[in-house]
Design a protein around this motif. Structure first.
Motif, short mmCIF file in Angstrom:
data_model
loop_
_atom_site.label_atom_id
_atom_site.label_comp_id
_atom_site.label_asym_id
_atom_site.label_seq_id
_atom_site.Cartn_x
_atom_site.Cartn_y
_atom_site.Cartn_z
N ILE A 125 0.84 -1.20 0.00
CA ILE A 125 0.00 0.00 0.00
C ILE A 125 0.88 1.25 0.00
CG2 ILE A 125 -1.62 1.36 1.40
CD1 ILE A 125 -2.82 -1.34 2.31
N LEU B 154 -1.35 3.83 -2.45
CA LEU B 154 -2.74 3.50 -2.73
C LEU B 154 -3.72 4.41 -2.00
CD1 LEU B 154 -2.76 -0.41 -2.88
CD2 LEU B 154 -2.32 1.24 -4.68
N PRO C 261 -5.16 -3.70 -3.62
CA PRO C 261 -4.09 -3.89 -2.63
C PRO C 261 -3.57 -5.32 -2.49
CG PRO C 261 -6.19 -3.62 -1.53
CD PRO C 261 -6.45 -3.40 -2.98
#
Length: 444
Positions: free
Chosen positions: A11, A16, A160
């Protein structure tokens, strides 16, 4: 803890989302989305769960909904559920059930994201999904964008779990003892993706046991290559596009100097809806007479002596001009309907309300419109062009009637059929024709 560490690291590396942002998780109840939900909980993130009931698997669909509802309660997070009549939507829009389900869920996810103030939508695609997407794109035909498959982040959509393989997810689910539900349709071969998953990918893994890692590296290279291409295209757009009051002009001299022409011109024009087939035909027509036009669903390219002029199709034209796409079976024009069908039986009759066209020569979308000054075609049986204005005089068509006659325009600007009167000689059925497109004119 290693799995959670890798999850958080992925992440962070791909930016993200931020820790303070709310994320909407798409959860079906399968292994991958269940693992994603648990990882979000362990990571301490703010999230909610969205579940789609497509009504495609009877009691199994109800079971999935009950399971996801229990999971949301267990994780103590908001739950959003919707029900779709997927088969009816697919029939109405003339698309596959899979495509219908995709359209419905992503539209709902985005509506929910906006209404409930979530920053991103998280879906549980993993490395094997990325491999299957690239292979599917290659089989169907793709540009450079299709080679990088699914990306970690695109607009408001994040993935993810792309650092994990399907085997890695299976191992984590088993080790943690998480409950999940199995979609019975995943074990069948009705869908192309399942055929790749069950038949092709295992064979590729026999050749390369590290297939997931290899594709991960390849996808990264393809994504970087696309970035370089788009930078080049952005620079070309500045030098090649000249905006004027009546439209955007592209210098023919500069187009002819492009290298490679087809790739770069397609990348320049695809944002306006032009297909690769139209671009290829455009390039082969650069030396044709002025006035030749090429169409997308929203724009027109008109060939002039020194330039291509790009103009948007006006609202009035959208209303009066109709588009025929490959999946269409009928289109209305005034008080008439043009019905479309296809046949591999090479036959035709002399009914003037029907046109029998070599389907392989068609470039979509096809435009159905009224005639315009300057239109010309090659009437079947002839080798020379004739202006439609002269053709109408020869046919003794009254002036008020001319505008009500549907004219079918190929994606390359050619007149294919003057409905009810004559089709074009260049598109007739021949001994080499493999598939016939049949257009039939009827009163509405």
């Amino acid at each position: 803890m290693l799995l959670l560490h890798n999850f958080l690291d992925y992440i962070r590396q791909n930016s993200l989302f931020n820790l303070d942002q709310r994320i909407l998780l798409a959860v079906s109840g399968g292994k991958d989305s269940v693992l994603m939900a648990h990882l979000f909980k362990q990571g301490g993130f703010k999230f909610g769960i969205a579940h789609c009931n497509f009504g495609l698997r009877a009691e199994e669909s109800q079971r999935d909904e009950r399971f996801v509802s229990a999971l949301a309660s267990q994780l103590e997070v908001p739950l959003y559920v919707t029900h779709f009549t997927t088969k009816a939507y697919a029939a109405e829009h003339k698309i596959s059930t899979q495509m219908a389900a995709r359209d419905l869920r992503y539209r709902w996810f985005e509506e929910l994201r906006t209404q409930e103030n979530y920053s991103y939508i998280a879906v549980a695609h993993h490395q094997d999904d990325a491999i299957e997407t690239v292979l599917l794109n290659l089989v169907r035909g793709t540009g450079i964008a299709g080679l990088h498959g699914i990306l970690p982040k695109r607009d408001f959509l994040i993935r993810p779990l792309l650092f994990l393989s399907r085997a890695g997810i299976d191992e984590a689910i088993q080790r943690k003892g998480y409950d999940f539900v199995e979609d019975s349709s995943n074990s069948g071969t009705a869908y192309a993706r399942n055929k790749l998953r069950l038949g092709v990918v295992p064979l590729l893994k026999e050749i390369n046991p590290n297939l997931e890692q290899t594709f991960e590296h390849n996808i990264l290279r393809f994504a970087e290559t696309e970035m370089v291409l788009q930078q080049t295209v952005a620079q070309l757009r500045v030098t090649l596009f000249e905006e004027k009051k009546e439209g955007i002009y592209l210098s023919l001299e500069k187009i002819k100097a492009l290298n490679p022409k087809r790739l770069l011109l397609f990348e320049l024009l695809k944002v306006y809806g032009f297909t690769e087939t139209v671009v290829e035909d455009l390039l082969s027509s650069l030396n044709k007479q002025s006035g030749t036009s090429f169409y997308s669903a929203s724009h027109r390219l008109t060939l002039n002596r020194e330039n291509l002029m790009l103009t948007a199709i006006t609202a009035e034209e959208v209303y009066t001009n109709k588009m025929i796409h490959p999946s269409d079976t009928a289109v209305a024009f005034g008080n008439q309907v043009i019905e479309i069908s296809y046949s591999e039986l090479i036959s035709f009759d002399n009914n003037p309300q029907k046109a029998f066209i070599d389907a392989d020569r068609l470039i979509f979308p096809i435009v159905v419109r009224a005639w315009q000054e300057g239109d010309r075609f090659m009437p079947i049986g002839m080798r020379n062009y004739k202006k439609l204005s002269d053709f109408f005089i020869d046919q003794k068509i009254p002036l008020p009637q001319k505008d009500s006659i549907p004219i079918l325009i190929n994606g390359n600007g050619d007149v294919v059929w003057v409905a009810g009167l004559r089709q074009d000689n260049r598109y007739k059925v021949t001994a080499t024709t493999k598939k016939v497109a049949i257009f039939e004119q009827k009163l509405n």
